[in-house]
Design a protein around this motif. Structure first.
Motif, PDB file in Angstrom:
ATOM      1  N   LEU A  23       0.818  -1.213   0.000  1.00 34.18           N
ATOM      2  CA  LEU A  23       0.000   0.000   0.000  1.00 34.18           C
ATOM      3  C   LEU A  23       0.850   1.260   0.000  1.00 34.18           C
ATOM      4  N   SER A  24       2.033   1.208   0.599  1.00 35.83           N
ATOM      5  CA  SER A  24       2.892   2.394   0.590  1.00 35.83           C
ATOM      6  C   SER A  24       3.426   2.691  -0.799  1.00 35.83           C
ATOM      7  N   ARG A  25       3.389   1.694  -1.682  1.00 37.05           N
ATOM      8  CA  ARG A  25       3.911   1.871  -3.038  1.00 37.05           C
ATOM      9  C   ARG A  25       2.810   2.135  -4.069  1.00 37.05           C
ATOM     10  N   GLN A  74      12.348  -6.338   5.066  1.00 36.28           N
ATOM     11  CA  GLN A  74      12.455  -5.362   6.140  1.00 36.28           C
ATOM     12  C   GLN A  74      11.076  -4.884   6.595  1.00 36.28           C
ATOM     13  N   THR A  75      10.163  -4.757   5.641  1.00 35.44           N
ATOM     14  CA  THR A  75       8.801  -4.349   5.996  1.00 35.44           C
ATOM     15  C   THR A  75       8.117  -5.429   6.828  1.00 35.44           C
ATOM     16  N   LEU A  76       8.313  -6.676   6.469  1.00 32.58           N
ATOM     17  CA  LEU A  76       7.730  -7.769   7.247  1.00 32.58           C
ATOM     18  C   LEU A  76       8.325  -7.818   8.653  1.00 32.58           C
ATOM     19  N   ASP A  77       9.609  -7.513   8.785  1.00 29.83           N
ATOM     20  CA  ASP A  77      10.208  -7.424  10.114  1.00 29.83           C
ATOM     21  C   ASP A  77       9.482  -6.372  10.949  1.00 29.83           C
ATOM     22  N   GLN A  78       9.230  -5.210  10.334  1.00 32.26           N
ATOM     23  CA  GLN A  78       8.517  -4.146  11.040  1.00 32.26           C
ATOM     24  C   GLN A  78       7.105  -4.579  11.390  1.00 32.26           C
ATOM     25  N   GLU A  79       6.419  -5.195  10.450  1.00 34.00           N
ATOM     26  CA  GLU A  79       5.046  -5.634  10.696  1.00 34.00           C
ATOM     27  C   GLU A  79       4.982  -6.676  11.820  1.00 34.00           C
ATOM     28  N   TYR A  80       6.012  -7.505  11.905  1.00 31.85           N
ATOM     29  CA  TYR A  80       6.023  -8.514  12.963  1.00 31.85           C
ATOM     30  C   TYR A  80       6.115  -7.843  14.336  1.00 31.85           C
ATOM     31  N   ARG A  81       6.930  -6.806  14.452  1.00 31.63           N
ATOM     32  CA  ARG A  81       6.990  -6.048  15.690  1.00 31.63           C
ATOM     33  C   ARG A  81       5.611  -5.487  16.048  1.00 31.63           C
ATOM     34  N   VAL A  82       4.976  -4.892  15.049  1.00 30.33           N
ATOM     35  CA  VAL A  82       3.672  -4.271  15.274  1.00 30.33           C
ATOM     36  C   VAL A  82       2.625  -5.319  15.656  1.00 30.33           C
ATOM     37  N   HIS A 103      10.274   4.036   3.361  1.00 31.25           N
ATOM     38  CA  HIS A 103      11.720   4.221   3.436  1.00 31.25           C
ATOM     39  C   HIS A 103      12.471   2.922   3.699  1.00 31.25           C
ATOM     40  N   LEU A 104      11.748   1.813   3.775  1.00 31.56           N
ATOM     41  CA  LEU A 104      12.395   0.522   3.962  1.00 31.56           C
ATOM     42  C   LEU A 104      12.786  -0.057   2.613  1.00 31.56           C
TER      43      LEU A 104
END
Length: 362
Positions: A163-165, A293-301, A287-288
């Motif tokens: 969605l960011s793209r 890297q985005t999936l890493d962020q989503e996993y944190r969230v 910016h990822l």
């Protein structure tokens, strides 16, 4: 199942049907009564099949479809997540997401053509197993969405990258409102590639058994019926470019377009925390450098959401009790602080997903 299927794939679990036909291998999500919602065993079975087929020279194409008449997949099994978050310690959900997100990344990098037939409803986790595919087919029946903010959650399965793209602020609109889009709008937002009339799908999938994907698509792909997002781009791009959810709502309410005001009303019914975390996740995702890297962020969230009140409450209101009256906490956008949002992005230490290889931007 067919006789030429690997013994590794012969398991009692039939929620994913696996077969080969000529040069094509087929995955069919097979929980039609649950609109093919993904469970952890289903994720593992898909991954196992992809492993076998990746190393099988007889398989040239993988095709993903959903059983039943309603759609490909309505998302993950959120009833199970609700029970784990409410009564358990979140370990089961975190383990499910770990394998699911790894599968999403694998699909995006799969070395053979992976054809996702996004017919009917395709939401949440269904987007994760389809919209990262090399070939994404929509039909006049397609209804694509990332509706997570309505259950106190945030778009995951790589959804924040997708969605960011999207052009302009279209992805922000879809992520915050959870709006459902049809074929043309899914193509516009880069969630799909090709439109094929649903009546042609049986012939298309059958011909993949003996012909290359490009050749088959050339025979069946058509122009999708017009969507509505293109005409809405002026107010979407203007309103959703704001720095905060509060300002986005204010701009939507001030806009003269009726659809903009309706979008504002939709946002005000969603989880305030989920809206703010979603906006932050989308902006960070721009910016990822990679899907991983985005999936890493989503996993944190996602893991943080297990310990926040809105996920349990949102699923209760929408799916368990179905009273459609969630009591969000905090109840308003103004009560959600920057610190509340930042907590969702806090490092997990040894529990990180770790797909991206290097640390990503905070």
């Amino acid at each position: 199942m067919t006789s030429n299927e690997s013994p590794l794939l012969r398991q009692p679990e039939e929620a994913v049907l696996v077969r080969t036909e000529g040069r094509a291998a087929h995955l069919t999500l097979n929980r039609p009564r649950a609109l093919n919602a993904l469970t952890h065993p289903m994720v593992r079975r898909i991954d196992e099949a992809l492993t076998v087929w990746e190393h099988d020279p007889a398989v040239e194409t993988v095709v993903l479809t959903g059983a039943g008449e309603r759609g490909l997949c309505a998302g993950g099994d959120i009833r199970a997540i609700h029970g784990d978050a409410r009564d358990g310690d979140g370990t089961a959900s975190a383990a499910f997401w770990r394998d699911e997100y790894r599968l999403n990344a694998r699909i995006a990098r799969y070395p053979k053509p992976y054809v996702a037939v996004m017919d009917g409803i395709v939401m949440g986790g269904g987007v994760g197993v389809s919209a990262h595919a090399g070939v994404r087919i929509v039909t006049e029946r397609s209804r694509v969405a990332m509706p997570e903010t309505g259950i106190g959650f945030v778009p995951d399965v790589g959804g924040t990258r997708l969605l960011s793209r999207a052009p302009g602020e279209l992805g922000t609109h879809l992520a915050l409102t959870g709006a459902v889009v049809g074929a043309a709008d899914a193509q516009l937002c880069a969630l799909a590639d090709h439109f094929v009339p649903s009546e042609s799908l049986p012939k298309l999938t059958a011909e993949l058994a003996h012909a290359p994907v490009r050749e088959v698509l050339d025979r069946y792909a058509r122009q999708a019926p017009p969507g509505e997002l293109a005409a809405w781009r002026p107010w979407i791009d203007s309103c959703y470019a704001a720095d905060t959810v509060e300002e986005i709502v204010d701009r939507l309410l001030a806009d003269g377009d009726r659809a903009a005001k309706e979008a504002a009303g939709t946002l005000l019914a969603k989880s305030p925390t989920a809206l703010k975390v979603t906006l932050a996740a989308l902006r960070r995702a721009r910016h990822l450098g990679s899907l991983e890297q985005t999936l890493d962020q989503e996993y944190r969230v996602s893991c943080a959401a297990l310990t926040a009140p809105d996920l349990v409450e949102g699923i209760r209101a929408q799916v368990i009790d179905k009273d459609r009256d969630p009591r969000w906490s905090p109840a308003t956008l103004g009560e959600v602080t920057d610190a509340d949002v930042a907590r969702f992005f806090a490092p997990l230490g040894a529990r990180e997903l770790g797909l991206g290889g290097t640390e990503f931007a905070p």
